[in-house]
Design an enzyme around this catalytic site. Structure first.
Site, short mmCIF file in Angstrom:
data_model
loop_
_atom_site.label_atom_id
_atom_site.label_comp_id
_atom_site.label_asym_id
_atom_site.label_seq_id
_atom_site.Cartn_x
_atom_site.Cartn_y
_atom_site.Cartn_z
N ARG A 174 0.78 -1.33 0.03
CA ARG A 174 0.13 0.22 0.05
C ARG A 174 0.76 1.33 0.00
O ARG A 174 0.39 2.23 0.59
CB ARG A 174 -1.05 -0.10 1.32
CG ARG A 174 -1.96 -1.06 1.29
CD ARG A 174 -3.00 -1.18 0.09
NE ARG A 174 -3.70 -2.42 0.25
CZ ARG A 174 -3.57 -3.42 -0.37
NH1 ARG A 174 -2.56 -3.45 -1.18
NH2 ARG A 174 -4.25 -4.52 -0.15
N SER A 225 -11.11 -0.46 3.83
CA SER A 225 -10.24 -0.43 5.42
C SER A 225 -9.55 0.70 5.58
O SER A 225 -9.17 1.37 4.65
CB SER A 225 -8.96 -1.55 5.21
OG SER A 225 -9.52 -2.77 4.73
N GLU A 315 -4.74 3.98 5.89
CA GLU A 315 -4.79 3.39 4.24
C GLU A 315 -5.45 4.88 3.63
O GLU A 315 -5.03 5.27 2.53
CB GLU A 315 -5.48 2.48 4.07
CG GLU A 315 -5.35 1.78 2.54
CD GLU A 315 -5.78 0.39 2.27
OE1 GLU A 315 -5.53 -0.56 3.42
OE2 GLU A 315 -6.29 0.18 1.31
C1 LIG Z 1 -15.89 -0.45 -0.47
C2 LIG Z 1 -14.10 -0.58 -0.77
C3 LIG Z 1 -13.54 -1.54 -0.53
C4 LIG Z 1 -12.00 -1.21 -1.01
N1 LIG Z 1 -11.22 -2.52 -0.91
C5 LIG Z 1 -9.98 -2.12 -1.41
C6 LIG Z 1 -8.98 -3.21 -1.35
O1 LIG Z 1 -9.60 -4.46 -1.16
N2 LIG Z 1 -7.76 -3.11 -1.75
C7 LIG Z 1 -7.12 -1.73 -1.75
O2 LIG Z 1 -5.97 -1.70 -2.34
N3 LIG Z 1 -8.16 -0.56 -1.63
C8 LIG Z 1 -9.45 -0.84 -1.44
N4 LIG Z 1 -10.12 0.26 -0.95
C9 LIG Z 1 -9.46 1.62 -1.29
C10 LIG Z 1 -9.67 2.24 -2.66
O3 LIG Z 1 -10.58 1.71 -3.48
C11 LIG Z 1 -8.44 2.45 -3.35
O4 LIG Z 1 -7.61 3.13 -2.25
C12 LIG Z 1 -8.41 3.16 -4.64
O5 LIG Z 1 -7.26 2.95 -5.33
C13 LIG Z 1 -8.72 4.54 -4.53
O6 LIG Z 1 -9.04 4.93 -5.88
P1 LIG Z 1 -9.73 6.52 -6.02
O7 LIG Z 1 -9.48 6.91 -7.63
O8 LIG Z 1 -11.19 6.59 -5.36
O9 LIG Z 1 -8.96 7.41 -5.25
P2 LIG Z 1 -9.09 8.89 -4.32
O10 LIG Z 1 -9.73 8.51 -3.14
O11 LIG Z 1 -9.73 9.83 -5.14
O12 LIG Z 1 -7.60 9.35 -4.05
C14 LIG Z 1 -6.86 8.45 -3.20
C15 LIG Z 1 -5.43 8.99 -3.56
O13 LIG Z 1 -4.88 8.77 -4.72
C16 LIG Z 1 -4.24 10.02 -5.22
N5 LIG Z 1 -4.53 10.16 -6.58
C17 LIG Z 1 -5.83 9.80 -7.32
N6 LIG Z 1 -5.53 10.01 -8.68
C18 LIG Z 1 -4.17 10.23 -8.77
C19 LIG Z 1 -3.42 10.69 -9.85
N7 LIG Z 1 -3.93 10.51 -11.33
N8 LIG Z 1 -1.93 10.78 -9.89
C20 LIG Z 1 -1.53 10.82 -8.61
N9 LIG Z 1 -2.25 10.76 -7.42
C21 LIG Z 1 -3.69 10.27 -7.49
C22 LIG Z 1 -5.18 11.16 -4.47
O14 LIG Z 1 -4.42 12.37 -4.26
C23 LIG Z 1 -5.42 10.33 -3.06
O15 LIG Z 1 -4.25 10.69 -2.37
C24 LIG Z 1 -11.57 0.31 -1.08
C25 LIG Z 1 -12.45 1.31 -0.93
C26 LIG Z 1 -13.99 0.81 -0.80
C27 LIG Z 1 -14.80 2.35 -0.79
#
Ligand SMILES: Cc1cc2nc3c(=O)[nH]c(=O)nc-3n(C[C@H](O)[C@H](O)[C@H](O)COP(=O)(O)OP(=O)(O)OC[C@H]3O[C@@H](n4cnc5c(N)ncnc54)[C@H](O)[C@@H]3O)c2cc1C
Length: 334
Positions: A174, A225, A315
């Site tokens: 992570r 998480s 996380e």
């Molecule tokens: C129901 C649920 C289940 C989940 N299960 C998992 C799991 O099993 N495993 C797991 O790893 N995660 C899990 N997550 C967490 C989440 O899905 C991940 O962290 C995902 O990668 C976040 O993506 P996002 O586009 O929503 O990012 P955001 O929440 O919008 O942003 C997260 C971070 O990424 C950065 N970011 C976004 N886009 C860019 C870019 N283009 N360049 C640089 N930085 C960027 C942002 O600045 C921020 O700091 C879960 C979340 C939920 C809601």
């Protein structure tokens, strides 16, 4: 520095930007929490994103990059500055190489690779969010993370476009180099996958999705998480001795184990609740606020610290707080 009207006018001259003022970020977070951003900008164009970012930087205005908002806690006061999102989500492949733009949903990439008969991403089915953020946070599930497949990442570091090899991304559990450079923007990635029968991959993915949907219903306002799991070998020996073998998975101890031991399940603070069935799952059960959410997080961290001497690490990522590595810690849990 607040966004001046002159800044807005200059940004409005850049093509391909969708700009809105005083946009409630709760609309863009899965928690449904977060006050307004002074400006919210979306674009599918790399040159327009770079032009906007360069101008925002030169104006001395704060900025933050978001993806699909599934791993974000945004403060109730919102963000004093500009929030940017890159939306282009193209996917393509050439043999075992798949290219994905950062704005693509990770699920679209998973489905695409399965459809191409390519193994490597199928265990990531059901992880919400964008490809860019999956690289940023080295997303993964069921013993695999995206770093295992990444060949190259294309990014903008504030002065130039760069292409990083897997090693340069400094991936860990992570973690990546991008978490230490929050002002860098990931535009795309190139993955190398292995050939496998589509039916077999689909079956694996469907099985995982079913389990995940029970745990995280699609309407649940959460971030998955809240805390990272812990690597067993890195824990003090005294703590290792307290961890039963049955909870250890792929060399990691789920944070949920420690949280459960300190009575986290079912705790509620205002509209924010810890799931009754999973101690590391905190959700917005109604009209929860970031203040209430951060208070629960702080309370759980201090319980685990006091009982085990461990500091749990979030996380989830914070936006709009004085210290971007943590939320406000001022409200006591009722
Ligand atoms: C129901 C649920 C289940 C989940 N299960 C998992 C799991 O099993 N495993 C797991 O790893 N995660 C899990 N997550 C967490 C989440 O899905 C991940 O962290 C995902 O990668 C976040 O993506 P996002 O586009 O929503 O990012 P955001 O929440 O919008 O942003 C997260 C971070 O990424 C950065 N970011 C976004 N886009 C860019 C870019 N283009 N360049 C640089 N930085 C960027 C942002 O600045 C921020 O700091 C879960 C979340 C939920 C809601």
């Amino acid at each position: 520095m607040p966004v001046q009207q002159a800044t807005l006018q200059r940004l409005a001259q850049i093509p391909n930007l969708t700009i809105s003022e005083h946009t409630l970020l709760s609309r863009y977070t899965r928690f449904g929490i977060g006050g307004p951003a002074e400006l919210y900008i979306e674009t599918p164009s790399e040159p327009s994103f770079i032009a906007a970012l360069n101008f925002v930087r030169a104006s001395g205005v704060e900025f933050a990059v978001i993806g699909s908002g599934t791993n974000l806690i945004v403060s109730d006061a919102g963000f004093r500055g500009v929030v940017l999102r890159f939306t282009s989500g193209g996917l393509s492949s050439d043999g075992r190489i798949v290219r994905a733009q950062a704005g693509a949903e990770l699920q679209a990439l998973v489905d695409y690779s399965i459809g191409q008969g390519l193994r490597g991403l199928e265990t990531m089915t059901g992880i919400p969010g964008s490809v860019g953020a999956a690289i940023y946070g080295n997303a993964g599930a069921y013993g695999h993370s995206i770093n295992e497949s990444v060949r190259q990442v294309r990014l903008f570091d504030g002065s130039e476009i760069r292409e990083f090899s897997n090693a340069e991304c400094e991936f860990h559990y992570r973690e990546s180099v991008f978490k230490r450079h929050k002002d860098w923007i990931i535009f795309s990635t190139e993955l190398e996958l292995a050939s496998a029968p589509t039916d077999e991959l689909r079956k694996t993915a469907d099985g995982i999705l079913k389990v995940r949907l029970d745990k995280y219903p699609v309407t649940m306002k959460c971030a998955g998480s809240i805390f990272k799991n812990l690597i067993l070998a890195e824990l003090p020996e005294a703590v290792q001795r307290q961890v039963p073998a049955r909870v250890i998975r792929e060399g990691k101890v789920p944070s949920a184990f420690f949280l459960e031991e300190v009575g986290a399940k079912g705790i509620q603070n205002g509209g924010i609740r810890v799931a009754d069935y999973h101690a590391n799952l905190i959700y917005n059960a109604g009209d929860g606020t970031a203040r209430e959410l951060c208070a629960i997080i702080a309370d759980l961290k201090s319980r685990v610290q006091n009982r085990f001497g461990l500091t749990l690490e979030e996380e989830v990522q914070y936006i709009g707080f004085p210290d971007p590595s943590t939320g406000s810690l001022t409200v006591a849990v009722r």
